[in-house]
Design an enzyme around this catalytic site. Structure first.
Site, PDB file in Angstrom:
ATOM      1  N   LYS A  79     105.244  84.137  45.305  1.00 41.27           N
ATOM      2  CA  LYS A  79     106.179  83.236  44.620  1.00 41.27           C
ATOM      3  C   LYS A  79     105.613  82.843  43.263  1.00 41.27           C
ATOM      4  CE  LYS A  79     108.046  81.555  48.961  1.00 41.27           C
ATOM      5  NZ  LYS A  79     107.943  80.587  50.065  1.00 41.27           N
ATOM      6  N   GLN A  83     105.633  75.016  51.482  1.00 39.62           N
ATOM      7  CA  GLN A  83     105.532  76.259  52.250  1.00 39.62           C
ATOM      8  C   GLN A  83     105.452  75.935  53.743  1.00 39.62           C
ATOM      9  OE1 GLN A  83     105.737  79.472  51.050  1.00 39.62           O
ATOM     10  NE2 GLN A  83     105.783  80.029  53.218  1.00 39.62           N
ATOM     11  N   ASP A  98     114.536  74.597  47.987  1.00 38.75           N
ATOM     12  CA  ASP A  98     114.946  75.358  49.171  1.00 38.75           C
ATOM     13  C   ASP A  98     116.264  74.854  49.753  1.00 38.75           C
ATOM     14  OD1 ASP A  98     113.203  77.480  49.735  1.00 38.75           O
ATOM     15  OD2 ASP A  98     111.662  76.130  50.489  1.00 38.75           O
TER      16      ASP A  98
END
Ligand code: NAP
Length: 282
Positions: A49, A93, A116
């Site tokens: 990422k 994460q 997200d």
């Protein structure tokens, strides 16, 4: 003859587009990633990422925290990022260590920085059919691929296998918002084969290698394989690709299907949050 949905190619197009748009900006979007502990798979994901963020020209920061960090200290880190005007997007994460209350942590992210789309604010809007600040990356990537390949969704019978908060649930709402007739399956579902055989689009997010075989597939169905399973033969999906291939009309490979789209959508979401926050500065 099946069409292979080339997620890698589409993801590259998306990231090149973001890279171009970012190069025209004076101030660059900034993504913050928090990783707790040393889970090797998570470390790879975070590195990828960060590399992609650098590639498209974003600023990024990875905050690595020890596995035994307290929930309060982790929350404190999130509050600092929420307040930091230079940070546009925050990603935690997953998975988090067992002793940490995942819900409490994810809910602490300011919804306008929730890259997200996992906070109840954004997820709730999505479920209600309203527009969240951003849509979760993997479901957004799946819809992007279906649209890119002109695969109709309206009125289609779709089976979503798996009910996770990150894939199964959000994609089921997003598909219903696009007028699909959606069936959701979980580990308690009976007659999965029967349901699958009567479905036109099958989205598998289970995490079991070769779980879906040709017996589950009707001629002409569209297969979206979200599963990522690490085996001695390398990365494979939930779908027994070779056995189903000839029956399908469209299929995503693993790797090179949904996976690259997830990271491309993360870049897209970071960009969108940046733009949104810029538009709110008076
Ligand atoms: P998850 O939390 O791992 O849960 C798996 C889901 O599969 C659960 O809802 C479970 O049902 C269901 N399931 C298990 N056995 C089943 C069965 N026999 N029949 C029907 N459903 C069954 O889900 P996830 O986080 O979405 O991950 C799923 C897979 O997708 C993993 O391989 C993960 O690595 C991959 N993934 C890939 C991407 C990508 O970018 N490509 C992104 C996210 C995840 P219950 O709820 O009843 O237990």
């Amino acid at each position: 003859m099946a069409v292979i949905i080339d997620g890698k190619k589409v993801a590259n197009e998306v990231t090149e587009n973001i890279k171009q748009k970012t190069s025209e900006l004076k101030q660059k979007p900034k993504l913050a990633v928090i990783i707790v502990g040393e889970n090797p798979a998570s470390q790879i994901y975070v590195r990828n990422k960060q590399k992609k963020a650098e590639y498209v020209g974003f600023n990024s920061v990875v905050i690595s925290l020890p596995v035994d960090i307290s929930e309060e200290n982790l929350l404190e880190q999130i509050y600092i990022l929420n307040e930091d005007k230079n940070i546009n997007a925050i990603l935690i994460q997953l998975p988090l260590p067992e002793n940490i209350n995942k819900q409490r942590i994810l809910e602490a992210i300011d919804p306008i920085k929730d890259v997200d789309g996992f906070t109840s604010y954004n997820f709730g809007k999505l479920a209600l059919g309203y527009k969240p600040y951003v849509y979760p990356c993997t479901p957004k990537g799946i819809l992007y691929l279906l649209d890119e390949y002109n695969i109709p969704i309206d009125g289609k019978k779709v089976l979503v296998i798996g009910r996770s908060n990150i894939v199964g649930k959000p994609i089921s709402f997003m598909l219903q918002n696009r007028n699909a007739t959606v069936t959701m399956a979980n580990s308690h579902t009976k007659n999965l084969k029967e349901i699958s055989l009567s479905s036109e689009i099958i989205i598998s997010a289970v995490g079991k290698p070769n779980f879906i075989t040709s017996e589950y597939i009707s001629d002409g169905s569209v297969i979206i394989d979200v599963g990522i399973n690490r085996t001695t033969d390398g990365l494979i999906g939930d779908v027994d690709y070779n056995s189903v291939f000839d029956k399908t009309s469209y299929i995503t490979p693993v790797p090179g299907g949904v996976g690259p789209m997830t990271i491309a959508m993360l870049m897209q979401n970071t960009f969108e949050l940046f733009q949104l926050q810029q538009s709110l500065i008076i």
